[in-house]
Design a protein around this motif. Sequence first.
Motif, PDB file in Angstrom:
ATOM      1  N   ALA A   1       0.838  -1.210   0.000  1.00  0.00           N
ATOM      2  CA  ALA A   1       0.000   0.000   0.000  1.00  0.00           C
ATOM      3  C   ALA A   1       0.867   1.252   0.000  1.00  0.00           C
ATOM      4  CB  ALA A   1      -0.930  -0.012   1.204  1.00  0.00           C
ATOM      5  N   TYR A   2       1.857   1.286   0.854  1.00  0.00           N
ATOM      6  CA  TYR A   2       2.761   2.431   0.929  1.00  0.00           C
ATOM      7  C   TYR A   2       3.495   2.625  -0.401  1.00  0.00           C
ATOM      8  CZ  TYR A   2       6.765   5.305   2.171  1.00  0.00           C
ATOM      9  OH  TYR A   2       7.713   6.291   2.182  1.00  0.00           O
ATOM     10  N   SER A   3       4.043   1.544  -0.926  1.00  0.00           N
ATOM     11  CA  SER A   3       4.815   1.635  -2.165  1.00  0.00           C
ATOM     12  C   SER A   3       3.954   2.062  -3.341  1.00  0.00           C
ATOM     13  CB  SER A   3       5.478   0.287  -2.482  1.00  0.00           C
ATOM     14  OG  SER A   3       6.418  -0.041  -1.488  1.00  0.00           O
ATOM     15  N   ALA A   4       2.741   1.523  -3.450  1.00  0.00           N
ATOM     16  CA  ALA A   4       1.852   1.892  -4.551  1.00  0.00           C
ATOM     17  C   ALA A   4       1.476   3.363  -4.475  1.00  0.00           C
ATOM     18  CB  ALA A   4       0.593   1.026  -4.530  1.00  0.00           C
ATOM     19  N   ARG A   5       1.145   3.826  -3.300  1.00  0.00           N
ATOM     20  CA  ARG A   5       0.735   5.225  -3.130  1.00  0.00           C
ATOM     21  C   ARG A   5       1.879   6.185  -3.419  1.00  0.00           C
ATOM     22  NH1 ARG A   5       0.831   9.704  -2.362  1.00  0.00           N
ATOM     23  NH2 ARG A   5      -0.315  11.077  -0.996  1.00  0.00           N
ATOM     24  N   VAL A   6       3.057   5.925  -2.881  1.00  0.00           N
ATOM     25  CA  VAL A   6       4.212   6.801  -3.095  1.00  0.00           C
ATOM     26  C   VAL A   6       4.641   6.764  -4.560  1.00  0.00           C
ATOM     27  CG1 VAL A   6       6.656   7.112  -2.538  1.00  0.00           C
ATOM     28  CG2 VAL A   6       5.001   6.736  -0.717  1.00  0.00           C
ATOM     29  N   ALA A   7       4.706   5.575  -5.161  1.00  0.00           N
ATOM     30  CA  ALA A   7       5.134   5.464  -6.558  1.00  0.00           C
ATOM     31  C   ALA A   7       4.114   6.093  -7.502  1.00  0.00           C
ATOM     32  CB  ALA A   7       5.361   3.998  -6.918  1.00  0.00           C
ATOM     33  N   CYS A   8       2.839   5.969  -7.210  1.00  0.00           N
ATOM     34  CA  CYS A   8       1.802   6.591  -8.035  1.00  0.00           C
ATOM     35  C   CYS A   8       1.948   8.110  -8.003  1.00  0.00           C
ATOM     36  CB  CYS A   8       0.420   6.171  -7.546  1.00  0.00           C
ATOM     37  SG  CYS A   8      -0.941   6.938  -8.467  1.00  0.00           S
ATOM     38  N   SER A   9       2.139   8.679  -6.820  1.00  0.00           N
ATOM     39  CA  SER A   9       2.332  10.129  -6.710  1.00  0.00           C
ATOM     40  C   SER A   9       3.601  10.562  -7.430  1.00  0.00           C
ATOM     41  CB  SER A   9       2.405  10.539  -5.237  1.00  0.00           C
ATOM     42  OG  SER A   9       1.169  10.321  -4.607  1.00  0.00           O
ATOM     43  N   CYS A  10       4.647   9.795  -7.261  1.00  0.00           N
ATOM     44  CA  CYS A  10       5.917  10.090  -7.909  1.00  0.00           C
ATOM     45  C   CYS A  10       5.753  10.058  -9.429  1.00  0.00           C
ATOM     46  CB  CYS A  10       6.960   9.075  -7.456  1.00  0.00           C
ATOM     47  SG  CYS A  10       8.525   9.173  -8.326  1.00  0.00           S
ATOM     48  N   ARG A  11       5.045   9.053  -9.917  1.00  0.00           N
ATOM     49  CA  ARG A  11       4.905   8.828 -11.361  1.00  0.00           C
ATOM     50  C   ARG A  11       3.942   9.808 -12.006  1.00  0.00           C
ATOM     51  NH1 ARG A  11       5.523   8.446 -15.912  1.00  0.00           N
ATOM     52  NH2 ARG A  11       5.079   6.733 -17.306  1.00  0.00           N
ATOM     53  N   PHE A  12       2.746   9.966 -11.436  1.00  0.00           N
ATOM     54  CA  PHE A  12       1.700  10.724 -12.118  1.00  0.00           C
ATOM     55  C   PHE A  12       1.493  12.141 -11.589  1.00  0.00           C
ATOM     56  CE2 PHE A  12       0.657   6.226 -12.815  1.00  0.00           C
ATOM     57  CZ  PHE A  12       0.798   6.214 -14.188  1.00  0.00           C
TER      58      PHE A  12
ATOM     59  N   ARG B   1       3.519  -5.171  -5.719  1.00  0.00           N
ATOM     60  CA  ARG B   1       3.291  -6.583  -5.389  1.00  0.00           C
ATOM     61  C   ARG B   1       4.397  -7.109  -4.488  1.00  0.00           C
ATOM     62  NH1 ARG B   1       1.848  -6.589 -11.005  1.00  0.00           N
ATOM     63  NH2 ARG B   1      -0.379  -6.979 -11.193  1.00  0.00           N
ATOM     64  N   PHE B   2       3.979  -7.872  -3.487  1.00  0.00           N
ATOM     65  CA  PHE B   2       4.893  -8.643  -2.656  1.00  0.00           C
ATOM     66  C   PHE B   2       4.647 -10.085  -3.076  1.00  0.00           C
ATOM     67  CE2 PHE B   2       6.584 -10.832   0.957  1.00  0.00           C
ATOM     68  CZ  PHE B   2       7.541  -9.989   1.492  1.00  0.00           C
ATOM     69  N   PRO B   3       5.654 -10.813  -3.571  1.00  0.00           N
ATOM     70  CA  PRO B   3       5.442 -12.123  -4.194  1.00  0.00           C
ATOM     71  C   PRO B   3       4.583 -13.085  -3.370  1.00  0.00           C
ATOM     72  CG  PRO B   3       7.745 -11.480  -4.338  1.00  0.00           C
ATOM     73  CD  PRO B   3       7.067 -10.464  -3.469  1.00  0.00           C
ATOM     74  N   LEU B   4       3.537 -13.581  -4.013  1.00  0.00           N
ATOM     75  CA  LEU B   4       2.644 -14.619  -3.486  1.00  0.00           C
ATOM     76  C   LEU B   4       1.816 -14.198  -2.266  1.00  0.00           C
ATOM     77  CD1 LEU B   4       5.077 -17.665  -3.723  1.00  0.00           C
ATOM     78  CD2 LEU B   4       3.337 -16.973  -5.391  1.00  0.00           C
ATOM     79  N   ILE B   5       1.943 -12.950  -1.789  1.00  0.00           N
ATOM     80  CA  ILE B   5       1.258 -12.597  -0.552  1.00  0.00           C
ATOM     81  C   ILE B   5       0.319 -11.416  -0.713  1.00  0.00           C
ATOM     82  CG2 ILE B   5       1.561 -11.867   1.841  1.00  0.00           C
ATOM     83  CD1 ILE B   5       4.152 -13.444   1.882  1.00  0.00           C
ATOM     84  N   ALA B   6       0.776 -10.314  -1.305  1.00  0.00           N
ATOM     85  CA  ALA B   6      -0.053  -9.109  -1.340  1.00  0.00           C
ATOM     86  C   ALA B   6       0.157  -8.323  -2.623  1.00  0.00           C
ATOM     87  CB  ALA B   6       0.266  -8.221  -0.144  1.00  0.00           C
ATOM     88  N   SER B   7      -0.888  -7.587  -2.999  1.00  0.00           N
ATOM     89  CA  SER B   7      -0.843  -6.707  -4.156  1.00  0.00           C
ATOM     90  C   SER B   7      -1.796  -5.546  -3.890  1.00  0.00           C
ATOM     91  CB  SER B   7      -1.281  -7.477  -5.408  1.00  0.00           C
ATOM     92  OG  SER B   7      -1.327  -6.608  -6.513  1.00  0.00           O
ATOM     93  N   THR B   8      -1.340  -4.315  -4.167  1.00  0.00           N
ATOM     94  CA  THR B   8      -2.168  -3.136  -3.951  1.00  0.00           C
ATOM     95  C   THR B   8      -1.973  -2.183  -5.120  1.00  0.00           C
ATOM     96  OG1 THR B   8      -1.861  -3.347  -1.561  1.00  0.00           O
ATOM     97  CG2 THR B   8      -2.722  -1.261  -2.351  1.00  0.00           C
ATOM     98  N   THR B   9      -3.063  -1.533  -5.545  1.00  0.00           N
ATOM     99  CA  THR B   9      -3.012  -0.585  -6.645  1.00  0.00           C
ATOM    100  C   THR B   9      -3.440   0.789  -6.165  1.00  0.00           C
ATOM    101  OG1 THR B   9      -3.504  -2.326  -8.243  1.00  0.00           O
ATOM    102  CG2 THR B   9      -3.912  -0.063  -8.949  1.00  0.00           C
ATOM    103  N   ALA B  10      -2.712   1.798  -6.615  1.00  0.00           N
ATOM    104  CA  ALA B  10      -3.082   3.193  -6.369  1.00  0.00           C
ATOM    105  C   ALA B  10      -3.325   3.847  -7.732  1.00  0.00           C
ATOM    106  CB  ALA B  10      -1.976   3.925  -5.624  1.00  0.00           C
ATOM    107  N   THR B  11      -4.422   4.591  -7.847  1.00  0.00           N
ATOM    108  CA  THR B  11      -4.806   5.221  -9.108  1.00  0.00           C
ATOM    109  C   THR B  11      -4.873   6.731  -8.940  1.00  0.00           C
ATOM    110  OG1 THR B  11      -6.116   3.267  -9.638  1.00  0.00           O
ATOM    111  CG2 THR B  11      -6.569   5.246 -10.920  1.00  0.00           C
ATOM    112  N   TYR B  12      -4.340   7.439  -9.923  1.00  0.00           N
ATOM    113  CA  TYR B  12      -4.382   8.903  -9.887  1.00  0.00           C
ATOM    114  C   TYR B  12      -5.779   9.376 -10.266  1.00  0.00           C
ATOM    115  CZ  TYR B  12      -3.623  13.766 -10.975  1.00  0.00           C
ATOM    116  OH  TYR B  12      -3.723  15.130 -11.001  1.00  0.00           O
ATOM    117  N   ARG B  13      -6.355  10.220  -9.413  1.00  0.00           N
ATOM    118  CA  ARG B  13      -7.668  10.816  -9.673  1.00  0.00           C
ATOM    119  C   ARG B  13      -7.519  12.326  -9.607  1.00  0.00           C
ATOM    120  NH1 ARG B  13     -11.687   8.071  -5.617  1.00  0.00           N
ATOM    121  NH2 ARG B  13     -12.889   9.865  -6.285  1.00  0.00           N
ATOM    122  N   GLU B  14      -7.924  12.998 -10.659  1.00  0.00           N
ATOM    123  CA  GLU B  14      -7.817  14.454 -10.745  1.00  0.00           C
ATOM    124  C   GLU B  14      -8.507  15.100  -9.547  1.00  0.00           C
ATOM    125  OE1 GLU B  14      -6.163  17.660 -12.181  1.00  0.00           O
ATOM    126  OE2 GLU B  14      -6.069  15.817 -13.353  1.00  0.00           O
ATOM    127  N   GLY B  15      -7.803  15.976  -8.886  1.00  0.00           N
ATOM    128  CA  GLY B  15      -8.346  16.670  -7.724  1.00  0.00           C
ATOM    129  C   GLY B  15      -8.118  15.949  -6.407  1.00  0.00           C
TER     130      GLY B  15
END
Length: 113
Positions: free
Chosen positions: A44-55, A89-103
Motif C-alpha cells: 500500500a505504501y509503495s503503490a501510493r508513493v510510486a503513483c504520486s511520484c509517477r503521475f 506486489r509482494f510475491p505470493l502474498i499481497a498486491s495493492t493498486t493506487a490510481t491517480y484521480r484528478e483533484g
Amino acid sequence: MAQSTRSRARSAFWWVLLAVLVVLAGLFAVFREPLRGYAGISTAYSARVACSCRFVAGRSLGDCAKDKLAGMELVTLVDDEAARSVTARFPLIASTTATYREGYGCVLETWDS
C-alpha cells in the motif's frame, strides 16, 4: 563399500532436506499473519508513493522505485499509463493498486477485510 557410503550420504541429504522443509513450513504457519500484514502495508505504501511520484511529479517508474524504504526490496512496481495507476506486489502474498484521480491525487484501491 563406496556404494554404501554414497547411498548413506544421499539418504542423509534427503532427511536433512525434509527437516529443513518441515521447519520452514512451521515458521510460515507461525508468522503467516504478521507477514501478510507487513506485506499489505508495504505494498500500500509503495503503490501510493510510486503513483504520486509517477503521475503527480512526472518521474519515471524506475526513478520512483528508488523512493522505497529499506526492507522493501521484495516489493515490485508496475505502472499502467492508460489507467494512470501503479500496482505494488509482494510475491505470493499481497498486491495493492493506487490510481491517480484528478483533484484527489493518488488513491488506494479498497481493501478487502
